[in-house]
Scaffold this active site. Structure first.
Site, PDB file in Angstrom:
ATOM      1  N   LYS A  89      11.332  38.516  53.852  1.00  0.00           N
ATOM      2  CA  LYS A  89      12.497  39.404  53.893  1.00  0.00           C
ATOM      3  C   LYS A  89      13.689  38.693  53.263  1.00  0.00           C
ATOM      4  CE  LYS A  89      13.863  37.935  58.542  1.00  0.00           C
ATOM      5  NZ  LYS A  89      14.267  38.366  59.882  1.00  0.00           N
TER       6      LYS A  89
ATOM      7  N   ARG B  75      17.248  42.783  71.151  1.00  0.00           N
ATOM      8  CA  ARG B  75      17.671  43.308  69.849  1.00  0.00           C
ATOM      9  C   ARG B  75      16.919  44.612  69.590  1.00  0.00           C
ATOM     10  NH1 ARG B  75      16.934  39.311  64.836  1.00  0.00           N
ATOM     11  NH2 ARG B  75      14.740  39.703  65.345  1.00  0.00           N
TER      12      ARG B  75
ATOM     13  N   TYR C  44      43.832  27.146  43.683  1.00  0.00           N
ATOM     14  CA  TYR C  44      44.658  28.182  44.303  1.00  0.00           C
ATOM     15  C   TYR C  44      45.367  27.666  45.552  1.00  0.00           C
ATOM     16  CZ  TYR C  44      42.597  31.932  41.468  1.00  0.00           C
ATOM     17  OH  TYR C  44      42.210  32.749  40.444  1.00  0.00           O
TER      18      TYR C  44
ATOM     19  N   MET D  67      36.242  31.945  42.994  1.00  0.00           N
ATOM     20  CA  MET D  67      35.150  32.905  42.966  1.00  0.00           C
ATOM     21  C   MET D  67      33.990  32.428  42.101  1.00  0.00           C
ATOM     22  SD  MET D  67      35.160  36.939  41.853  1.00  0.00           S
ATOM     23  CE  MET D  67      36.274  37.425  43.186  1.00  0.00           C
TER      24      MET D  67
END
Length: 822
Positions: free
Chosen positions: A492, A589, A717, A766
């Site tokens: 997964k 869950r 930044y 980023m």
């Protein structure tokens, strides 16, 4: 049933130990090996049906069922032996005795494959060489390598590796090296030896009958053992020991220069090598590992009679060795298998076998250069290649080179080009669509240009996935749980960020019992790309039922609501389906609670079209000792809930409870099947397991720019990276959009540059990050390791108070995945 006994006399061309690698049935002999993870005897009947008629079986595997099976097989030669690996080695040993040629045997902790490949390149002008393909240096790999020897060869170069005591003696008998090279000694496999001297002693057995031995005397323990113990066992062995610091033996000097390194080799009168004093050899390599390997090669060439000028001219041909088969995403929905370093028949066979393992695309293409230095007559060689291509179901062949083009009549419907530029200029380079393309060429053909043209272009940050390491980890857990316990593997979340399709393909090849995905779309993607083994969908919704059943997926059923919805769907469709019942034993869950069991049983009994494949639950804290009592209570509750379900439906579905942590710490939780997750990717909860697992993923980027910043300036930044001294900074091509968490900003995180840890400076951007490289030597374009073997995801997770899962799964989809196999 009458069996043949050793010695094994066979006319077979191929020694086969893996039924999945079958090439030519009529010319193969199969050695059935009963090991901890697989039993080759299970595949004898299937191989017989495919045409194999020679088999070697082990006495311990000869139960009534196998003997009955063998008695039905006509026109076969079947040898019964105590140990199939030893029998394989004996066959190769007898083959080796036929050839009285010099053989170089190489062992050591590192550098074996590189020294072998470089020597093969350097000596090819005088010798017809047979060598180990790739890194075939194991108990099985060595005999398969030596089996290649034939009458045309004038030199053999074979590597031998061991991991445990009492392994090298058998390999020495098979290789019988006349010249030995002991590359170095390191920490690998230390856990199997009481000390490093014991490991040196075991490795040195390869040279028990060698005429000469080359090694670096700067490895003190190695030098002391060889001069104090080994030489008394093999007194006629000439020791060609070299050192950069000792005054005795062969003295070596490395001088690092702007454009490379100069190497001087000064002989020793007592060794009879004083004539070796020479001018300095030039090489463009600068790193110590490469220089050590090159020095071994230079001394080997001097020993074999090469003069300075010959050696220097040959050194110019050396290039970095990439012994990896790399699987990459290509343009036009293609996959590329990049194997562009060298090209020989054994290597081609290995690469074609790897191509055969891939199921992502149906169409298979081979781009092949001339084969070099094979020792086989040209016509015979290309006839063998043609037969290989037919047997591997290659749909399209492109041959590049004068020699393969001369033999084009052997390859119907193939295309041929005289050289690589001619192919690159043709229309064919852009015509590939939805195909698996194996690019296999000798170095001088420059096939990396073809790879560059066909690979999918992304930015330079890559996540490298070591498929060999993943296989090691899978087999480690298989050994731990035993052959009677099934295994489900979690793929997964893009296989924990590693690439679900490629990982699933590897797992399918190695015969896992189940895969598990989170959502139906993940399972459908696998089904559409050749994955056929059972897949459990852990979070299905009613909207997905049609797709789940159509694609032969199996939903996890965790509540009465979804069970009734699925039952109604199956009734309406008049279909039969398998499901998995999830029990809540403490995770709270998803899952049925104990009070739900009576209604669950009643609903299941009312719908005979539903088959319960498994019953399972999830351990909450199996990785933490403080929760051990709770874990044991979960195990008890699971059985208390599962027992009445099995009784109520009249059969016993497979049960699974243990995740990776449960496998490691709670043997009683293993039940009928286990679910392997993070352990596959190299992360364990116990120190013992961690030692035995290998690093699977390495996240790499590169330096875009280097600057020197004066005191008082800031970086990044928010001006958060204040410079307290004159600082050399590098900007690297990775940011939080790639998965490098912003929590690593301002010195929390570190990366590796040329082996040195360099802290992050300022805030992570980023797409870019700035690092302090003041304490290391670096250049623009240098490689940067974000995580890997020497800077682990566990360490990164600890720095920002998270878990390894998050570090792995956060690696962005825009980061290119490169899968490789050694």
């Amino acid at each position: 049933m009458i069996f043949l006994t050793e010695p094994i006399e066979t006319s077979a061309q191929y020694l086969l130990n893996d039924s999945r690698q079958l090439t030519s049935p009529q010319r193969s002999i199969f050695f059935a090996i009963k090991g901890p993870h697989h039993d080759g005897h299970q595949f004898i009947e299937a191989l017989y049906r495919k045409g194999v008629r020679q088999f070697v079986i082990e006495t311990k595997a000869c139960n009534d069922s196998l003997i009955k099976e063998l008695s039905k097989m006509k026109d076969c030669s079947i040898w019964q032996v105590e140990n199939s690996i030893l029998a394989l080695q004996n066959v190769a040993l007898n083959h080796r005795k036929k050839y009285n040629i010099p053989v170089i045997g190489i062992t050591g902790s590192n550098g074996k494959t590189i020294v072998k490949e470089w020597l093969s390149t350097l000596l090819a002008n005088k010798f017809k060489i047979v060598k180990s393909p790739k890194s075939y240096n194991s108990q099985i790999g060595v005999p398969l390598s030596v089996w290649q020897m034939n009458d045309s060869h004038t030199l053999g170069i074979f590597e031998a590796g061991i991991s445990r005591p009492d392994e090298m003696e058998n390999l020495e008998k098979v290789i019988k090296p006349t010249l030995g090279i002991f590359t170095n000694i390191g920490s690998a496999h230390n856990e199997f030896f009481p000390n490093s001297v014991a490991k040196i002693r075991e490795k040195a057995k390869l040279f028990a009958n060698s005429d000469a031995l080359i090694y670096c005397a700067d490895y003190v323990e190695m030098d002391e053992f060889i001069k104090q113990e080994f030489i008394h066992e093999n007194q006629r062995c000439k020791l060609l020991d070299w050192s950069r610091v000792l005054s005795s033996g062969i003295r070596v000097d490395w001088q690092i220069e702007e454009d490379g390194t100069s190497i001087q080799v000064i002989g020793d009168k007592e060794l009879g090598t004083e004539v070796w004093e020479s001018e300095r050899y030039k090489t463009h390599f600068k790193d110590e590992a490469s220089l050590e390997n090159i020095t071994h090669c230079i001394i080997s060439m001097l020993h074999l009679g090469y003069d300075f000028y010959e050696i220097q001219s040959r050194l110019h041909s050396l290039r970095p060795v990439s012994m990896r088969l790399e699987l990459k995403e290509g343009i036009n929905d293609c996959y590329l298998i990049d194997d562009t370093y060298n090209n020989d028949l054994a290597g081609l066979t290995i690469a074609l076998n790897f191509l055969g393992q891939q199921t992502q695309r149906q169409k298979k293409v081979l781009i092949l250069s001339d084969l070099l230095e094979t020792g086989i007559t040209e016509r015979n060689l290309y006839q063998q290649i043609s037969q290989l291509i037919i047997e591997k179901n290659i749909e399209q062949v492109i041959g590049i080179g004068e020699v393969i083009s001369r033999n084009k009549d052997l390859f119907p419907n193939a295309l041929f080009f005289r050289n690589t530029p001619e192919f690159l200029e043709s229309r064919e380079i852009s015509q590939f669509h939805n195909a698996l393309i194996l690019i296999k060429g000798a170095r001088r053909f420059g096939f990396e240009q073809i790879v560059h043209k066909l690979v999918q272009k992304t930015h330079g940050t890559v996540l490298e996935i070591n498929l060999d390491a993943m296989t090691n980890n899978l087999n480690y857990y298989r050994d731990k749980i035993g052959q009677d316990t099934k295994i489900m593997v979690m793929v997964k979340a893009f296989a924990y960020g590693s690439g679900s399709l490629e990982v699933a393909n590897l797992l399918q090849f190695h015969g896992v019992d189940y895969l598990a995905v989170a959502y139906a779309d993940e399972g459908i993607h696998l089904r559409q790309n050749g994955i056929y083994i059972p897949i459990m969908v852990m979070n299905p919704s009613p909207a997905d039922f049609e797709k789940i059943v159509t694609n032969n997926l199996e939903p996890e059923i965790y509540s009465l609501r979804i069970l009734k919805a699925f039952s109604e769907f199956i009734d309406h469709q008049n279909r039969v389906a398998k499901i998995h019942i999830k029990l809540d034993t403490g995770m709270h869950r998803l899952g049925f609670e104990k009070k739900d069991i009576p209604e669950l049983i009643e609903t299941l009994r009312s719908n005979p079209n539903i088959w319960i494949s498994t019953i399972f639950s999830h351990l909450v804290g199996a990785d933490e000792e403080q929760f051990d009592d709770f874990t044991r209570s979960q195990i008890r509750l699971f059985n208390e809930m599962a027992d009445p379900i099995s009784a109520g439906i009249g059969y016993s579905p497979t049960r699974h409870l243990a995740n990776s942590a449960g496998i490691a710490r709670f043997p009683e939780a293993r039940q009928d099947m286990v679910r392997l997750g993070i352990g596959l990717y190299g992360v364990a909860v116990t120190p013992h397991d961690q030692i035995n697992l290998q690093t699977v993923g390495t996240l790499k980027t590169f330096i875009s720019q280097i600057k020197t910043i004066p005191v008082g300036e800031t970086v990044g930044y928010g001006r958060r990276g204040k410079v307290e001294r004159e600082t050399k900074i590098a900007t690297i091509a990775i940011g939080y959009a790639d998965g490098f968490d912003r929590g690593f900003s301002r010195g929390v995180g570190e990366v590796l540059v040329n082996g040195v840890r360099c802290p992050v400076i300022g805030n992570i951007c980023m797409d870019m990050t700035m690092i302090d490289i003041t304490e290391t030597q670096a250049q623009e374009g240098d490689e940067v390791i974000i995580f890997g073997k020497d800077l682990t995801i566990m360490e990164l997770a600890e720095k920002i108070q998270t878990i390894s899962y998050e570090i792995l799964t956060n690696v962005s989809g825009r980061v290119k995945r490169v899968f490789y196999q050694i």
